[in-house]
Design a protein around this motif. Sequence first.
Motif, PDB file in Angstrom:
ATOM      1  N   ALA A 157      11.644   8.483  66.953  1.00 55.01           N
ATOM      2  CA  ALA A 157      12.089   6.972  66.240  1.00 55.01           C
ATOM      3  C   ALA A 157      13.607   7.115  65.879  1.00 55.01           C
ATOM      4  O   ALA A 157      13.912   8.012  65.299  1.00 55.01           O
ATOM      5  CB  ALA A 157      11.221   6.820  65.479  1.00 55.01           C
ATOM      6  N   LEU A 158      14.189   5.874  66.311  1.00 56.02           N
ATOM      7  CA  LEU A 158      15.567   6.020  65.773  1.00 56.02           C
ATOM      8  C   LEU A 158      15.730   4.738  65.117  1.00 56.02           C
ATOM      9  O   LEU A 158      16.311   4.843  63.762  1.00 56.02           O
ATOM     10  CB  LEU A 158      16.620   5.990  66.990  1.00 56.02           C
ATOM     11  N   ARG A 159      15.483   3.368  65.199  1.00 54.64           N
ATOM     12  CA  ARG A 159      15.507   2.358  64.742  1.00 54.64           C
ATOM     13  C   ARG A 159      14.462   1.803  63.922  1.00 54.64           C
ATOM     14  O   ARG A 159      13.194   2.151  64.350  1.00 54.64           O
ATOM     15  CB  ARG A 159      16.172   1.225  65.602  1.00 54.64           C
ATOM     16  N   PRO A 160      14.383   0.692  63.128  1.00 55.48           N
ATOM     17  CA  PRO A 160      13.387   0.313  62.482  1.00 55.48           C
ATOM     18  C   PRO A 160      12.043  -0.212  63.128  1.00 55.48           C
ATOM     19  O   PRO A 160      11.105   0.514  62.697  1.00 55.48           O
ATOM     20  CB  PRO A 160      13.788  -0.873  61.753  1.00 55.48           C
ATOM     21  N   GLY A 161      12.021  -0.678  64.346  1.00 53.05           N
ATOM     22  CA  GLY A 161      11.017  -0.788  65.009  1.00 53.05           C
ATOM     23  C   GLY A 161      10.054   0.260  65.446  1.00 53.05           C
ATOM     24  O   GLY A 161       8.737   0.554  64.983  1.00 53.05           O
ATOM     25  N   MET A 162      10.447   1.528  65.825  1.00 54.96           N
ATOM     26  CA  MET A 162      10.037   2.534  66.242  1.00 54.96           C
ATOM     27  C   MET A 162       9.578   3.501  65.065  1.00 54.96           C
ATOM     28  O   MET A 162       8.557   4.072  65.191  1.00 54.96           O
ATOM     29  CB  MET A 162      10.670   3.317  67.464  1.00 54.96           C
ATOM     30  N   LEU A 163      10.627   3.413  64.117  1.00 56.33           N
ATOM     31  CA  LEU A 163      10.215   4.161  62.656  1.00 56.33           C
ATOM     32  C   LEU A 163       9.059   3.594  62.147  1.00 56.33           C
ATOM     33  O   LEU A 163       7.915   4.309  61.631  1.00 56.33           O
ATOM     34  CB  LEU A 163      11.383   4.077  62.067  1.00 56.33           C
ATOM     35  N   ARG A 164       8.821   2.310  62.189  1.00 57.64           N
ATOM     36  CA  ARG A 164       7.676   1.811  61.544  1.00 57.64           C
ATOM     37  C   ARG A 164       6.550   1.947  62.507  1.00 57.64           C
ATOM     38  O   ARG A 164       5.249   2.117  61.715  1.00 57.64           O
ATOM     39  CB  ARG A 164       7.722   0.329  61.244  1.00 57.64           C
ATOM     40  N   LEU A 165       6.532   2.007  63.662  1.00 58.29           N
ATOM     41  CA  LEU A 165       5.373   2.435  64.400  1.00 58.29           C
ATOM     42  C   LEU A 165       4.853   3.705  64.024  1.00 58.29           C
ATOM     43  O   LEU A 165       3.722   4.028  64.073  1.00 58.29           O
ATOM     44  CB  LEU A 165       5.784   2.046  65.921  1.00 58.29           C
ATOM     45  N   ALA A 166       5.889   4.798  63.999  1.00 56.41           N
ATOM     46  CA  ALA A 166       5.605   6.078  63.604  1.00 56.41           C
ATOM     47  C   ALA A 166       4.958   6.025  62.289  1.00 56.41           C
ATOM     48  O   ALA A 166       4.001   6.947  62.092  1.00 56.41           O
ATOM     49  CB  ALA A 166       6.955   7.022  63.687  1.00 56.41           C
ATOM     50  N   ALA A 167       5.128   5.210  61.369  1.00 58.32           N
ATOM     51  CA  ALA A 167       4.625   5.410  60.095  1.00 58.32           C
ATOM     52  C   ALA A 167       3.145   4.979  60.122  1.00 58.32           C
ATOM     53  O   ALA A 167       2.374   5.198  59.323  1.00 58.32           O
ATOM     54  CB  ALA A 167       5.585   4.611  59.086  1.00 58.32           C
ATOM     55  N   ARG A 168       2.905   3.739  60.946  1.00 58.19           N
ATOM     56  CA  ARG A 168       1.833   3.044  61.121  1.00 58.19           C
ATOM     57  C   ARG A 168       0.742   3.984  61.829  1.00 58.19           C
ATOM     58  O   ARG A 168      -0.439   4.017  61.404  1.00 58.19           O
ATOM     59  CB  ARG A 168       2.026   1.618  61.680  1.00 58.19           C
ATOM     60  N   GLU A 169       1.152   4.504  62.775  1.00 58.44           N
ATOM     61  CA  GLU A 169       0.035   5.002  63.869  1.00 58.44           C
ATOM     62  C   GLU A 169       0.310   6.629  64.176  1.00 58.44           C
ATOM     63  O   GLU A 169      -0.833   7.284  64.723  1.00 58.44           O
ATOM     64  CB  GLU A 169       0.249   4.257  65.176  1.00 58.44           C
ATOM     65  N   ALA A 170       1.369   7.006  63.798  1.00 57.46           N
ATOM     66  CA  ALA A 170       1.673   8.482  64.203  1.00 57.46           C
ATOM     67  C   ALA A 170       1.472   9.525  62.778  1.00 57.46           C
ATOM     68  O   ALA A 170       1.283   8.862  61.637  1.00 57.46           O
ATOM     69  CB  ALA A 170       3.004   8.814  64.703  1.00 57.46           C
ATOM     70  N   ASP A 171       1.679  10.714  63.039  1.00 55.25           N
ATOM     71  CA  ASP A 171       1.613  11.693  61.848  1.00 55.25           C
ATOM     72  C   ASP A 171       2.894  11.942  61.201  1.00 55.25           C
ATOM     73  O   ASP A 171       3.073  12.855  60.614  1.00 55.25           O
ATOM     74  CB  ASP A 171       0.827  12.871  62.372  1.00 55.25           C
ATOM     75  N   GLY A 172       3.746  11.482  61.813  1.00 55.96           N
ATOM     76  CA  GLY A 172       5.367  11.589  61.426  1.00 55.96           C
ATOM     77  C   GLY A 172       6.165  11.025  62.434  1.00 55.96           C
ATOM     78  O   GLY A 172       6.065  10.429  63.395  1.00 55.96           O
ATOM     79  N   ALA A 173       7.425  11.175  61.695  1.00 54.55           N
ATOM     80  CA  ALA A 173       8.564  10.722  62.930  1.00 54.55           C
ATOM     81  C   ALA A 173       9.511  11.743  62.943  1.00 54.55           C
ATOM     82  O   ALA A 173      10.168  12.486  62.170  1.00 54.55           O
ATOM     83  CB  ALA A 173       9.650   9.467  62.216  1.00 54.55           C
ATOM     84  N   ILE A 174      10.228  11.771  64.287  1.00 53.12           N
ATOM     85  CA  ILE A 174      11.388  12.717  64.573  1.00 53.12           C
ATOM     86  C   ILE A 174      12.494  12.119  65.115  1.00 53.12           C
ATOM     87  O   ILE A 174      12.527  11.036  65.766  1.00 53.12           O
ATOM     88  CB  ILE A 174      10.882  13.728  65.883  1.00 53.12           C
ATOM     89  N   THR A 175      13.485  12.247  64.601  1.00 49.57           N
ATOM     90  CA  THR A 175      14.875  11.640  64.449  1.00 49.57           C
ATOM     91  C   THR A 175      15.908  12.725  64.892  1.00 49.57           C
ATOM     92  O   THR A 175      15.784  13.845  65.067  1.00 49.57           O
ATOM     93  CB  THR A 175      15.090  10.630  63.471  1.00 49.57           C
TER      94      THR A 175
END
Length: 317
Positions: free
Chosen positions: A160-178
């Motif tokens: 995830a880079l920008r807010p939409g994908m970052l928030r999706l990562a926070a809601r449904e994944a186990d972490g975010a990779i940037t």
Amino acid sequence: MKRWGITIPLTGVPLAEHRELIEQLPDLGYTDAWSAETAGTDAFSPLLLASQWAPQLRLGTAIVPVYTRGPGLLAMSAATLAECAPGRFVLGIGTSSPVIVENWNAAEFAEPFGRSRDTLRFLRAALAGEKVTEQYPTFSVSKFRLERAPEPAPPIMLAALRPGMLRLAAREADGAITNWLAPGDVPTVRAEVGPDVELVARVFVCPTEDADAARGLGRMLISSYLTVPVYKAFHEWLGRGDALAPMHEAWQAGDRKRAGELIPDDVVDDLIVHGSVDECRDKVQSYVDNGLNTPVMALLPTGDNPFEHIKGLAPRS
């Protein structure tokens, strides 16, 4: 737990020659080894070997594109590695880029947010051993079930880079990779995912005190990556739009050499860690101090022995 990661395989080093280094990583203080996937090794094979060479390491893909394998094959590949490294494998998925997806893999790069969301949801069900029949908005799956689901199911992180994908990562994944950010950018990204989500970032490290050489390599990489639309938008969001505008104009005009020359030194120094080994280690630590959970160093070639650099970049106890 303090995490400290490295990207494998190292540039220019055959995969089979990594065994001795990977076996040493846990004793050096490394906790993680992460792979990448562009046009070199695939994401899974280096980790499969590492799972046997260093059973203490956590292993992760950063990242596997959601377009270049079918959903079922992606689940099978992840399940195989999770079985070889039970409780120690993290599946990192993401969109990759149109060049890799369309130009190199003959797939359509369409609806990246939706395809990432749907693939994440499919993988959650499939890796839990469920029989999946689902009409997702971006693809459909009928009666897929893994012959042997991994136990435990691996965590899934989202690039995830920008807010939409970052928030999706926070809601449904186990972490975010940037990727491609400076230490000072970490709080901006952290604010989108919240304090409790694991944040992983690949950090480009060029351990040399020849600043001109490091900046030359950095300019080549920055002009290649940050001209991709998603990275252009990412750095506009981070506040580098004006600084990088001349590079983008030259790139669009077809003058690749001039595009690299127009990247300011301070931008290169922000995004490429360079200097002595000790200076590089301290700057990587500054990412952690600013809110990053897991730095994953990508060692850039300097002509020196990369294995010695990996030893020198190990975390301080």
